[in-house]
Write an enzyme that holds these catalytic residues in place. Structure first.
Site, PDB file in Angstrom:
ATOM      1  N   SER A 121      -8.671  -1.403   7.505  1.00  0.00           N
ATOM      2  CA  SER A 121      -9.909  -1.169   6.777  1.00  0.00           C
ATOM      3  C   SER A 121     -10.498  -2.422   6.134  1.00  0.00           C
ATOM      4  CB  SER A 121      -9.663  -0.076   5.750  1.00  0.00           C
ATOM      5  OG  SER A 121     -10.863   0.340   5.197  1.00  0.00           O
ATOM      6  N   HIS A 122     -10.571  -2.438   4.813  1.00  0.00           N
ATOM      7  CA  HIS A 122     -11.243  -3.549   4.144  1.00  0.00           C
ATOM      8  C   HIS A 122     -10.339  -4.772   3.985  1.00  0.00           C
ATOM      9  CE1 HIS A 122      -8.994  -1.662   0.876  1.00  0.00           C
ATOM     10  NE2 HIS A 122      -9.053  -2.825   0.258  1.00  0.00           N
ATOM     11  N   ASP A 169     -17.569  -2.058   6.028  1.00  0.00           N
ATOM     12  CA  ASP A 169     -16.282  -2.761   5.988  1.00  0.00           C
ATOM     13  C   ASP A 169     -15.613  -2.776   7.368  1.00  0.00           C
ATOM     14  OD1 ASP A 169     -15.512  -0.068   6.079  1.00  0.00           O
ATOM     15  OD2 ASP A 169     -13.692  -0.431   4.925  1.00  0.00           O
ATOM     16  N   ASP A 204     -13.521  -0.948   9.049  1.00  0.00           N
ATOM     17  CA  ASP A 204     -13.537   0.254   9.886  1.00  0.00           C
ATOM     18  C   ASP A 204     -14.804   1.084   9.664  1.00  0.00           C
ATOM     19  OD1 ASP A 204     -12.712   0.852   7.310  1.00  0.00           O
ATOM     20  OD2 ASP A 204     -11.422   2.505   7.936  1.00  0.00           O
ATOM     21  N   ASP A 223     -16.220   2.623   7.249  1.00  0.00           N
ATOM     22  CA  ASP A 223     -16.348   3.824   6.418  1.00  0.00           C
ATOM     23  C   ASP A 223     -16.949   3.500   5.046  1.00  0.00           C
ATOM     24  OD1 ASP A 223     -14.060   2.519   5.591  1.00  0.00           O
ATOM     25  OD2 ASP A 223     -12.778   4.303   5.551  1.00  0.00           O
ATOM     26  N   ARG A 224     -16.907   2.239   4.651  1.00  0.00           N
ATOM     27  CA  ARG A 224     -17.525   1.875   3.367  1.00  0.00           C
ATOM     28  C   ARG A 224     -18.959   1.406   3.563  1.00  0.00           C
ATOM     29  NH1 ARG A 224     -13.339  -1.186  -0.590  1.00  0.00           N
ATOM     30  NH2 ARG A 224     -11.509   0.096  -0.129  1.00  0.00           N
ATOM     31  N   LYS A 254     -15.169   8.958   4.645  1.00  0.00           N
ATOM     32  CA  LYS A 254     -16.374   8.307   4.147  1.00  0.00           C
ATOM     33  C   LYS A 254     -17.067   7.663   5.333  1.00  0.00           C
ATOM     34  CE  LYS A 254     -13.675   4.390   2.252  1.00  0.00           C
ATOM     35  NZ  LYS A 254     -12.249   4.767   2.109  1.00  0.00           N
TER      36      LYS A 254
HETATM   37  C1  VG1 Z   1      -8.904   1.385  -2.185  1.00  0.00           C
HETATM   38  C2  VG1 Z   1     -10.014   2.047  -2.964  1.00  0.00           C
HETATM   39  C3  VG1 Z   1     -10.071   3.523  -2.646  1.00  0.00           C
HETATM   40  C4  VG1 Z   1     -10.246   3.707  -1.139  1.00  0.00           C
HETATM   41  C5  VG1 Z   1      -9.133   2.975  -0.413  1.00  0.00           C
HETATM   42  C6  VG1 Z   1      -9.309   3.017   1.083  1.00  0.00           C
HETATM   43  O1  VG1 Z   1      -7.661   1.941  -2.547  1.00  0.00           O
HETATM   44  O2  VG1 Z   1      -9.833   1.848  -4.342  1.00  0.00           O
HETATM   45  O3  VG1 Z   1     -11.132   4.103  -3.348  1.00  0.00           O
HETATM   46  O4  VG1 Z   1     -10.196   5.065  -0.803  1.00  0.00           O
HETATM   47  O5  VG1 Z   1      -9.113   1.605  -0.799  1.00  0.00           O
HETATM   48  O6  VG1 Z   1     -10.519   2.463   1.469  1.00  0.00           O
HETATM   49  P1  VG1 Z   1      -6.662   1.211  -3.577  1.00  0.00           P
HETATM   50  O7  VG1 Z   1      -5.452   2.060  -3.622  1.00  0.00           O
HETATM   51  O8  VG1 Z   1      -6.441  -0.170  -3.045  1.00  0.00           O
HETATM   52  O9  VG1 Z   1      -7.386   1.141  -4.887  1.00  0.00           O
HETATM   53  V1  VG1 Z   1     -10.615   1.736   2.987  1.00  0.00           V
HETATM   54  O10 VG1 Z   1     -12.204   1.580   3.331  1.00  0.00           O
HETATM   55  O11 VG1 Z   1      -9.729   0.293   2.735  1.00  0.00           O
HETATM   56  O12 VG1 Z   1      -9.681   2.710   3.956  1.00  0.00           O
HETATM   57 CO    CO Z   2     -12.570   1.232   5.259  1.00  0.00          CO
END
Ligand code: VG1
Ligand code: CO
Length: 547
Positions: free
Chosen positions: A117-118, A281, A283, A285-286, A380
């Site tokens: 993801s991000h 981001d 993947d 979804d953001r 998302k």
């Molecule tokens: C973070 C964000 C959370 C989000 C998650 C996955 O998690 O705070 O809101 O759902 O990333 O997003 P954490 O535990 O690091 O705070 V993604 O777009 O990286 O799958």
């Molecule tokens: Co993501």
């Protein structure tokens, strides 16, 4: 094709976090690492050693480094398990919301998304894997917990001696008992979005010369945004930038916030800047949304979408309810109460929205971390949010900034910021949190750094649909004026621990809506420091990132 049953041993570190299992690429490159995790997952889904006959699995990833290698491994494991069908995104590409859309539209039993993801990519970056179930949503904690337990005792995995499977041409091939079908990664997701928004109105907006800049951050969002925005909605070629998914995201950090997407922000603040900016981001979804010379806070974005949802075809009937993760600002709560609909507060992570969406209790949901979505899929969805904003701009005639200012005028502004302290040595972070937890019972009523704490707790959540309980989801300090400080450790990082400190203060006075953010929140930051002693525990004077 010959089945192979290979011996292996547990790795011990395969516990999924907020969103799947994320580790450095080099960790995933260890022989048997991915296989063990997937064997544990399949054992949990189908029963130890049992076949997956009769079931359909969706496979795809965000195109980051190791995606293609891992995909071939997954294909061997899925064919060996006897899945009836495996649907693979062409080139191994599927965004997270697209996987969700494919699972739902094609009634698959589930899907595997290869993505961190991000998190940064490339050979020295991160890789990840997550499983989504038949509703299209992330596996609940009960499943990820059981999979982790199983990874701790795994001693073999079932695979087969398949030669490399072609994934670049659309079409089907039969391998063993499995039909592997390579599908267009965009089509299903686009079909879902087309049903929700007024494409004619958005087309007319672009025809009037409205200018958008969509930064896909060299990640998987590019092909999706291009197909719809440029291909169908008439946005000029070049609207989507950094549009080709690259294995290392071009060295960028595909986490859309004003810090990582500085170039986009600069564009929107330039003299002849576009009318709207957006980014997604790794993947896709953001989403981050910007107006000309204006940054939209994700919590405000959710609130604006909720307030105006009835103007969009897909939500014309109104909203059953809304949900936000606990650290997300209370802006959407205020909108929900004005609309007379319920607002749910869930732990961080999209998996907690699944039951509420399935049960029809909420229609829109979102997180402060640049995530918004609805019941159209169970993830998302970055492009969804951008189309929603475009639809609203088109039918209200208001700019992005005017829409947000309208929200503030009506409900006050939830002044909000998140401070991240990254890569803290694990032991330091754990000590900070455990001392903070121990101090909780005595905090209520205390005045610290000039502010009186009304109550404090460690957020626990009982899912209203299945009754499952999730504890220790973040420490909350609430002040008498409804200001909040939330502290929790990230569950997506791969290096040490990341401490997230969330600050929120409600400002009803329009004359004070434009005070510099960090200045307006400085007293709350001081409170967080005084209560959690961040400097003492970590030696840090400053957060690494403030968004
Ligand atoms: C973070 C964000 C959370 C989000 C998650 C996955 O998690 O705070 O809101 O759902 O990333 O997003 P954490 O535990 O690091 O705070 V993604 O777009 O990286 O799958
Ligand atoms: Co993501």
């Amino acid at each position: 094709m010959k089945l192979t049953d290979l011996p292996s041993q547990p790795f011990g570190d395969q516990q999924p976090g907020t969103s799947g299992l994320r580790k450095k690429v080099t960790v995933f490159q260890q022989p048997g690492y991915l296989e063990n995790f997937v064997q544990a997952l399949f054992d949990q889904l189908h029963g130890p050693g049992q076949s997956a006959a009769g079931q359909t699995l969706v496979l795809g990833g965000d195109g980051r480094y190791y995606n293609r290698v891992a995909l071939q491994t997954l294909l061997r494991l899925a064919v060996a398990r006897g899945y009836d069908r495996v649907l693979v995104g062409q080139g191994g590409i599927l965004s997270t919301p697209a996987v969700s859309a494919v699972i739902r539209r094609r009634r698959a039993s589930g899907g595997i998304i290869l993505s961190a993801s991000h998190n940064p990519g490339g050979p020295a970056g991160d890789f990840g894997i997550k499983y989504n179930g038949a509703n299209g949503g992330p596996a609940p904690e009960s499943l990820t917990g059981a999979v982790y337990q199983r990874t701790r005792s795994i001693d073999h995995y079932l695979s087969c001696d398949l030669p490399e499977v072609g994934i670049d041409q659309l079409g089907s091939q039969t391998l063993g008992q499995t039909v592997v079908e390579v599908i267009d990664p965009v089509a299903d997701h686009a079909a879902v979005l087309r049903e929700l928004f007024d494409f004619d109105a958005i087309r007319a907006l672009f025809a009037r010369g409205f200018r958008l800049r969509y930064d896909a951050m060299w990640a998987v969002g590019g092909p999706y945004a291009r197909a719809l925005l440029e291909g169908e909605l008439g946005a000029p070629a070049g609207t989507v930038v950094h549009a080709t998914p690259l294995e290392d995201f071009g060295g960028l950090h595909p986490d859309p916030n004003p810090v990582n997407a500085a170039e986009l922000v600069a564009c929107l603040f330039a003299a002849d800047g576009p009318d709207m900016g957006a980014a997604s981001d790794g993947d896709a979804d953001r989403n981050m949304v910007l107006g000309r010379g204006f940054v939209v806070a994700p919590s405000d974005s959710l609130a604006v979408l909720a307030a105006h949802a009835h103007r969009v075809p897909g939500y014309r009937q109104g909203l059953a309810g809304v949900a936000r993760s606990m650290p997300t600002s209370t802006a959407v709560d205020r909108v929900a109460s004005a609309l007379g609909i319920p607002c749910h507060e869930t732990p961080t992570g999209w998996k907690f929205f699944g039951n509420l969406l399935d049960a029809g209790q909420v229609t829109l949901c979102g997180e402060e971390s640049y995530g918004t979505g609805s019941n159209h899929v169970r993830e998302k969805d970055g492009l969804w949010a951008v189309l929603f904003w475009l639809n609203l701009v088109a039918v209200t005639g208001q700019s992005v900034e005017q829409l947000v200012r309208g929200l503030w005028r009506q409900h006050g502004r939830c002044v909000y910021s998140r401070h991240d302290y990254e890569a803290i040595p694990l032991a330091q972070a754990e000590r900070l949190i455990s001392e903070l937890r121990a101090s909780l019972p005595a905090l209520a009523g205390q005045t610290i750094a000039g502010q009186t704490i009304a109550w404090a707790d460690d957020f626990a959540y009982t899912d209203p649909v299945d009754g499952s309980r999730s504890e220790r989801q973040g420490v909350r300090l609430l002040l008498a004026d409804s200001s909040r400080v939330v502290l929790r450790l990230s569950g997506t990082g791969t290096e040490g621990a990341t401490l997230r400190v969330y600050l929120e203060r409600h400002e009803p006075d329009p004359a004070r809506h434009d005070l510099p953010l960090q200045q307006a929140l400085a007293p709350l930051a001081a409170l967080a420091e005084a209560v959690a002693r961040i400097r003492h525990h970590t030696g840090r004077d400053q957060p690494d990132v403030m968004t």
